[in-house]
Design a protein around this motif. Structure first.
Motif, PDB file in Angstrom:
ATOM      1  N   ALA A 468     -50.857  -4.777 -52.840  1.00 12.04           N
ATOM      2  CA  ALA A 468     -51.188  -5.058 -51.442  1.00 12.04           C
ATOM      3  C   ALA A 468     -50.980  -6.551 -51.177  1.00 12.04           C
ATOM      4  O   ALA A 468     -51.826  -7.386 -51.524  1.00 12.04           O
ATOM      5  CB  ALA A 468     -52.637  -4.665 -51.152  1.00 12.04           C
ATOM      6  N   ALA A 469     -49.843  -6.882 -50.547  1.00 12.08           N
ATOM      7  CA  ALA A 469     -49.506  -8.283 -50.304  1.00 12.08           C
ATOM      8  C   ALA A 469     -50.389  -8.856 -49.208  1.00 12.08           C
ATOM      9  O   ALA A 469     -50.661  -8.202 -48.203  1.00 12.08           O
ATOM     10  CB  ALA A 469     -48.046  -8.388 -49.918  1.00 12.08           C
ATOM     11  N   ARG A 470     -50.856 -10.069 -49.413  1.00  9.32           N
ATOM     12  CA  ARG A 470     -51.670 -10.737 -48.405  1.00  9.32           C
ATOM     13  C   ARG A 470     -51.006 -12.030 -47.963  1.00  9.32           C
ATOM     14  O   ARG A 470     -51.114 -12.441 -46.823  1.00  9.32           O
ATOM     15  CB  ARG A 470     -53.046 -11.045 -48.980  1.00  9.32           C
ATOM     16  CG  ARG A 470     -54.050 -10.013 -48.646  1.00  9.32           C
ATOM     17  CD  ARG A 470     -55.507 -10.450 -48.740  1.00  9.32           C
ATOM     18  NE  ARG A 470     -55.819 -11.641 -49.499  1.00  9.32           N
ATOM     19  CZ  ARG A 470     -56.697 -11.680 -50.491  1.00  9.32           C
ATOM     20  NH1 ARG A 470     -57.301 -10.578 -50.872  1.00  9.32           N
ATOM     21  NH2 ARG A 470     -56.970 -12.809 -51.099  1.00  9.32           N
ATOM     22  N   GLU A 475     -44.805 -10.020 -50.954  1.00 12.68           N
ATOM     23  CA  GLU A 475     -44.251  -8.729 -50.551  1.00 12.68           C
ATOM     24  C   GLU A 475     -43.385  -8.156 -51.671  1.00 12.68           C
ATOM     25  O   GLU A 475     -42.565  -8.861 -52.251  1.00 12.68           O
ATOM     26  CB  GLU A 475     -43.399  -8.856 -49.265  1.00 12.68           C
ATOM     27  CG  GLU A 475     -44.139  -9.369 -48.061  1.00 12.68           C
ATOM     28  CD  GLU A 475     -44.195 -10.897 -48.009  1.00 12.68           C
ATOM     29  OE1 GLU A 475     -43.642 -11.533 -48.935  1.00 12.68           O
ATOM     30  OE2 GLU A 475     -44.808 -11.432 -47.071  1.00 12.68           O
ATOM     31  N   GLY A 476     -43.621  -6.871 -51.943  1.00 14.26           N
ATOM     32  CA  GLY A 476     -42.808  -6.191 -52.944  1.00 14.26           C
ATOM     33  C   GLY A 476     -43.128  -6.583 -54.371  1.00 14.26           C
ATOM     34  O   GLY A 476     -42.432  -6.182 -55.304  1.00 14.26           O
ATOM     35  N   LYS A 477     -44.133  -7.396 -54.506  1.00 17.14           N
ATOM     36  CA  LYS A 477     -44.498  -7.842 -55.859  1.00 17.14           C
ATOM     37  C   LYS A 477     -45.801  -7.173 -56.303  1.00 17.14           C
ATOM     38  O   LYS A 477     -46.525  -6.580 -55.490  1.00 17.14           O
ATOM     39  CB  LYS A 477     -44.724  -9.362 -55.854  1.00 17.14           C
ATOM     40  CG  LYS A 477     -43.516 -10.173 -55.446  1.00 17.14           C
ATOM     41  CD  LYS A 477     -42.708 -10.546 -56.656  1.00 17.14           C
ATOM     42  CE  LYS A 477     -41.629 -11.560 -56.284  1.00 17.14           C
ATOM     43  NZ  LYS A 477     -40.793 -11.859 -57.438  1.00 17.14           N
ATOM     44  N   LEU A 478     -46.087  -7.313 -57.573  1.00 19.32           N
ATOM     45  CA  LEU A 478     -47.418  -6.986 -58.068  1.00 19.32           C
ATOM     46  C   LEU A 478     -48.194  -8.296 -58.076  1.00 19.32           C
ATOM     47  O   LEU A 478     -47.688  -9.319 -58.545  1.00 19.32           O
ATOM     48  CB  LEU A 478     -47.347  -6.431 -59.495  1.00 19.32           C
ATOM     49  CG  LEU A 478     -46.645  -5.075 -59.641  1.00 19.32           C
ATOM     50  CD1 LEU A 478     -46.442  -4.762 -61.109  1.00 19.32           C
ATOM     51  CD2 LEU A 478     -47.468  -3.980 -58.957  1.00 19.32           C
ATOM     52  N   ILE A 493     -51.272 -14.417 -58.433  1.00 18.73           N
ATOM     53  CA  ILE A 493     -49.955 -14.712 -58.995  1.00 18.73           C
ATOM     54  C   ILE A 493     -49.058 -13.488 -58.822  1.00 18.73           C
ATOM     55  O   ILE A 493     -49.329 -12.429 -59.414  1.00 18.73           O
ATOM     56  CB  ILE A 493     -50.073 -15.117 -60.477  1.00 18.73           C
ATOM     57  CG1 ILE A 493     -50.938 -16.376 -60.571  1.00 18.73           C
ATOM     58  CG2 ILE A 493     -48.696 -15.328 -61.096  1.00 18.73           C
ATOM     59  CD1 ILE A 493     -51.235 -16.820 -61.960  1.00 18.73           C
ATOM     60  N   PRO A 494     -48.012 -13.605 -57.974  1.00 20.98           N
ATOM     61  CA  PRO A 494     -47.113 -12.462 -57.795  1.00 20.98           C
ATOM     62  C   PRO A 494     -46.122 -12.366 -58.952  1.00 20.98           C
ATOM     63  O   PRO A 494     -45.556 -13.376 -59.376  1.00 20.98           O
ATOM     64  CB  PRO A 494     -46.387 -12.782 -56.487  1.00 20.98           C
ATOM     65  CG  PRO A 494     -46.714 -14.202 -56.159  1.00 20.98           C
ATOM     66  CD  PRO A 494     -47.624 -14.772 -57.173  1.00 20.98           C
TER      67      PRO A 494
END
Lengths: 676, 340
Positions: A468-470, A475-478, A493-494
């Motif tokens: 869930a990107a904030r 975006e699109g990352k963990l 940390i993405p």
């Protein structure tokens, strides 16, 4: 007045005892007050365990005709054997010697010298009363069958089996899976030297497969263990392979032609496929495949038989049945290894929900050149290389919600992963750790090397892995949410990929294994060694040894060392030809036993048999380890334990309470009545 | 009679039976030996047996020491009258038998050792079923116009017979089974005629050497207790061991000799024949045994199983509290110390 002649020896243990207890006073007290109880000599001496101290006992036995000896010194764990042997040298049965502890139980736990001296006197008095109740005992001698059973074909079991086989004795190696090799066969590189795991393991596997002294029983499980040290009878179920190993050449055509693909949850950790007829990996030993009956189309639908039609030697046998083998062995090594902690149990880390969260074992398979991606370190899609990777330490370990212990290998394994990622992908790699633990030879140097390679380390337990990107860039990352305890702030940390360094756990059926072999395991489920420091591969059951991760988390060098250690212990036994067992045993008084069967299921060593025809319970003296569980449980007091009989314990209590100083006993009138 | 095996030229050997703190069941059990009672009469001169004949304590006091050959003492020591009789009969008797569970180990009256004297009196002399408007309690002395009246003094801790005087033999049971009493009387008579020898002093007589399970016909398996059930709450298999069915049957720890009457009739053994040979503390033995076969390693589950057992102290120590290692509750002991 006792008819026995007792010698009492009070040890100073340097100042260990004499610093707190007035040892001379204790000796004088014993000589005076316990004279009526049979004490003919009481001495104090600087170090009773020294040769001179031991000789003093032997000399007194000769010259004063001692019939019992009490040594007041350290715990029986340390020197009981020493003083028993000293008595034996003096010509006294060693079991007529009693060692009472005035160090661990008196001088080390008290500061008041006067009170400690009183207590030491009471302890000596208890020892005197107890030794009066002791009887001469002879050790039990049992022959040792020269063959050995090794359970578990991982690196620890392989090492144990090879050592014994190379020494010229027969070994049965039982493995549950179709091939030996264990977890090590799944790894690509091994820390800290980055040796190829297969390169160092497969020669050993081949040796096992071809060794004239090894009978390898793969795809087999131990079902029953009877007997005792030297004389175990083991029942093994050799599961049907549906492949005739006499005819099979291991050519692999059946695997190639089998139309049924199955996700390989075991060897490939779910990342790859195998067929319904398969060997887990190309270098498998033995080379013979097995047919997975649950997934085979023929067993499901009654048609197919492709493997049978195409096998050039006609080795496929669909009607094969499980075989039950009975093995005679003298000793057993348990090397059944570990299970990986299932990270699904910690839902915060998203394993099983977020595609690009991997377990450490999955990463091992990714990095393995023979693995599902041919060694390419890629995301779950099979093509994309990660540009940022987070490795999370202590997943399921050092965590009061799962396992309190440290799994020992994960720090080094994570460093290895970080190195491989740097080497193969050049990705940015974060390690999220609580404490770095790199204590063995060349381990910390490896840590320094990985640090110098630019791997990043964040100290803190990761709170969450989320998609869930904030923030921008997420975006699109963990996103790994962590408190960086060194920087003192929360960080997000993405990353593209998360690797969970899952801890090691006892096998799911470790408790059943412990029960089957009559040994104990800790509350966690690791099998318990006889002594954590001085006897790490023996167990409390004579003839059963443990090696490798079955005893607790450990790395490959330690597992190999334990496998070799267990075999050294066993070879020593085999060379002696027989073993002397402590005669401290429980026995059942058949007249008192009413066959209530309370004790029947309690023995941790399977020493208890119930005879339904006579309605009595019996204890096998060679199997009994004298633990006393049944003695305490017997509601009829029909079971007694040598060296720990009711009479001995009650006499010792009377002595401790100094009731023995008042020898007045109740006079019975009946004797007079009958006499009259 | 010219020759008497007892060496007493003036008559038959003398027999006494005394009733201390007990229910009277032991006396009935003796009478229940039917025609064998005639053998007693033929072989003994009954000199003291308050329940069966008229005799005064002063008659006993007047007898020479050691003149009674056999005394069966039933009941435990609840007050100073009981203790007086114990000392008196000990002095007058050659063979003193602790007869029945009360004398041997305290039995049901012994359970009062969990309570203080005050609590015992409150239970007996107050409460909804008692009409005692003036709140009268027993006194050991009472001044009446005619003079001072004396009542036996109540002890804070009930004792077994051998806790006040040495005892030669123990005959357990609540009450002892009549066939066992008959056998013991036969044995003593034979011994008096020189035809048998008595067991060594301190022995348990009129009972078996094993436990009730030995005489119990119910089928037994390896024990695993997953719950405790009361007999009225469970559907009981009549052929299977009661303990295996969760009914706390004390037969495993109880001395044999009763022919397993209760379990045969479908009721759990309550343990009236006392501990097996060599057992120091009946309740502790029984508890360890039962605890050993609780089928769980999970502390919460173990607690749940144990909670299904109402009144554990009463169940495990029903007959043996006064004869156990602890003997009594702390408060009762404290009061006993003050008395001493």
């Amino acid at each position: 007045m006792s008819k026995e002649r007792i010698g009492v020896y009070v040890c100073h243990c340097g100042t260990n005892i004499a610093g707190v207890v007035d040892v001379e006073e204790v000796a004088q007290w014993a000589a005076g007050r316990l004279k009526d109880r049979g004490v003919v000599i009481a001495r104090d001496y600087k170090f009773m365990c020294s040769s001179l101290g031991q000789e003093m006992i032997a000399k007194d036995i000769h010259e004063l005709g001692l019939t019992r000896v009490v040594v007041a010194a350290c715990s029986p764990h340390l020197h009981e054997q020493t003083f028993r042997t000293a008595c034996k040298r003096g010509g006294l049965n060693p079991y007529l010697c009693e060692l009472v502890s005035i160090r661990e139980q008196v001088s080390w736990v008290h500061t008041n010298k006067i009170a400690a001296t009183y207590k030491a006197e009471a302890v000596v008095s208890g020892g005197v009363e107890r030794v009066l109740q002791q009887v001469p005992l002879e050790p039990l001698h049992v022959p040792i069958h020269p063959a050995t059973l090794v359970v578990g074909g991982g690196i620890a079991g392989i090492q144990a089996a090879l050592e014994i086989a190379d020494a010229g004795y027969h070994v049965y190696l039982v493995e549950r899976e179709p091939s030996i090799g264990g977890h090590m066969a799944q790894f690509d590189k091994t820390f800290p030297t980055l040796d190829c795991a297969a390169c160092i393991l497969t020669p050993k596997m081949v040796s096992i497969g071809t060794h004239p002294n090894v009978t390898m029983l793969t795809w087999s499980e131990v079902e029953r263990v009877d007997g005792y040290v030297g004389n175990f009878t083991v029942t093994v179920r050799k599961k049907a392979r549906y492949v005739n190993t006499e005819l099979c050449t291991g050519c692999g055509i059946c695997q190639e032609k089998c139309p049924k693909k199955v996700v390989d949850d075991i060897f490939e950790a779910g990342l790859g496929y195998r067929k319904a007829v398969y060997t887990p990996f190309p270098q498998a030993v033995p080379k013979f495949p097995v047919i997975d009956r649950d997934n085979c189309i023929y067993y499901e639908k009654g048609t197919c038989r492709a493997c049978e039609k195409l096998c050039p030697t006609g080795a496929i046998e669909f009607n094969q049945k499980d075989e039950i083998l009975t093995l005679q062995v003298g000793n057993i090594v348990l090397a059944t290894g570990y299970d990986l902690f299932d990270p699904r149990r910690n839902p915060h880390y998203g394993y099983g929900r977020l595609a690009n969260v991997f377990t450490s074992l999955e990463f091992e398979r990714l990095s393995n050149a023979a693995g599902p991606t041919d060694g390419k370190l890629v995301l779950r899609d099979g093509i994309t290389e990660p540009r940022t990777v987070g490795i999370i330490h202590c997943v399921g370990s050092r965590d009061r919600y799962f396992n309190n212990y440290c799994s020992a290998i994960c720090c080094m394994q994570s460093l290895k992963f970080a190195h491989l990622l740097k080497e193969h992908t050049g990705a940015t790699v974060y390690n999220f750790y609580i404490d770095m633990r790199t204590p063995a030879k060349a381990y910390d140097e490896f840590y320094q090397r990985v640090l110098s390679e630019g791997v990043l380390f964040v100290r803190g337990r990761v709170a969450e892995v989320t998609d869930a990107a904030r923030l921008r860039g997420e975006e699109g990352k963990l996103i790994i949410q962590v408190e960086d305890t060194l920087a003192g702030k929360q960080r997000r940390i993405p990353v593209d990929m998360v690797v969970l360094a899952a801890g090691l756990q006892p096998r799911h059926d470790a408790k059943d294994v412990a029960k089957l072999f009559g040994i104990s395991c800790s509350s966690d489920g690791w099998l318990t060694e006889r002594h954590p420091k001085l006897d790490p591969v023996a167990t409390m059951t004579e003839g059963i040894f443990i090696a490798g991760c079955v005893q607790g988390p450990k790395d490959i060098p330690a597992s190999v060392a334990q496998g070799a250690a267990a075999s050294a212990r066993i070879l020593g036994r085999i060379h002696q030809g027989e073993i002397a067992l402590e005669p401290i045993r429980a026995s059942v008084d058949a007249d008192k036993c009413s066959g209530c069967r309370i004790c029947n299921d309690l023995c941790p060593f399977n020493a208890i048999t119930f005879h339904a025809d006579r309605m009595v319970t019996e204890i096998n003296p060679a199997l009994c380890q004298g633990c006393g569980t049944c003695v305490a449980a017997c509601p009829a007091a029909a079971i007694s334990g040598t060296m720990f009989s009711n009479e001995q314990i009650l006499a010792q209590i009377e002595g401790l309470l100094l009731l023995n100083l008042n020898p007045e006993r109740a006079v019975t009138y009946a004797s007079e009545a009958v006499a009259a | 009679m010219t020759s008497n095996p007892d060496g007493n030229p003036n008559g038959k050997p003398k027999f006494a039976m005394c009733w201390a703190a007990s229910c009277g069941g032991c006396e009935i059990a003796v009478l229940n030996i039917h025609e064998k009672i005639l053998d007693v009469d033929q072989n003994f001169e009954v000199v003291f047996w308050p329940v069966a004949m008229d005799a005064k304590y002063k008659d006993v006091e007047a007898m020479p020491d050691g003149s009674i050959t056999l005394t069966l003492f039933n009941g435990s020591i609840r007050n100073d009258e009981n203790e007086h009789m114990a000392h008196l009969l000990r002095r007058k008797s050659k063979i003193l038998v602790a007869f029945g569970s009360c004398a041997c180990e305290g039995c049901i009256p012994g359970l009062a050792n969990f309570s203080t004297t005050q609590e015992i009196f409150d239970a007996a002399y107050a409460g909804i079923s008692t009409d005692n408007p003036n709140g009268i309690r027993p006194q050991s002395a009472w001044d009446a116009p005619e003079g001072t009246l004396h009542l036996p003094k109540f002890y804070p801790v009930l004792k077994t017979l051998d806790q006040v005087v040495p005892v030669d033999y123990y005959m357990p049971g609540c009450p002892p089974e009549s066939h066992q009493i008959g056998a013991v009387i036969d044995l003593v008579i034979q011994a008096l005629h020189g035809e048998a020898t008595l067991p060594p002093p301190g022995a348990v007589i009129g009972a078996g050497q094993s436990t009730v399970c030995d005489e119990c016909p119910r089928a037994r398996n390896v024990k695993k207790i997953t719950h405790f059930a009361r007999i009225q709450d469970a559907l009981i298999d009549p052929a299977l061991c009661l303990l295996e069915q969760g009914v706390l049957c004390n037969g495993i720890a109880t001395r044999s000799g009763c022919t397993a009457l209760c379990p045969k009739a479908g009721a759990a053994c309550v343990g009236c024949y006392g501990p097996a040979e060599g057992v120091l503390d009946y309740g502790a033995r029984l508890m360890t045994a039962v605890a050993s076969v609780i089928d769980s390693t999970d502390p919460a589950e173990i607690n749940r199983i144990l909670d299904s057992l109402p009144d554990p102290a009463g169940a495990f120590y029903r007959f043996n509290l006064a004869g156990s290692l602890l003997r009594a509750g702390k408060a009762a002991w404290a009061a006993d110390r003050v008395k001493a």
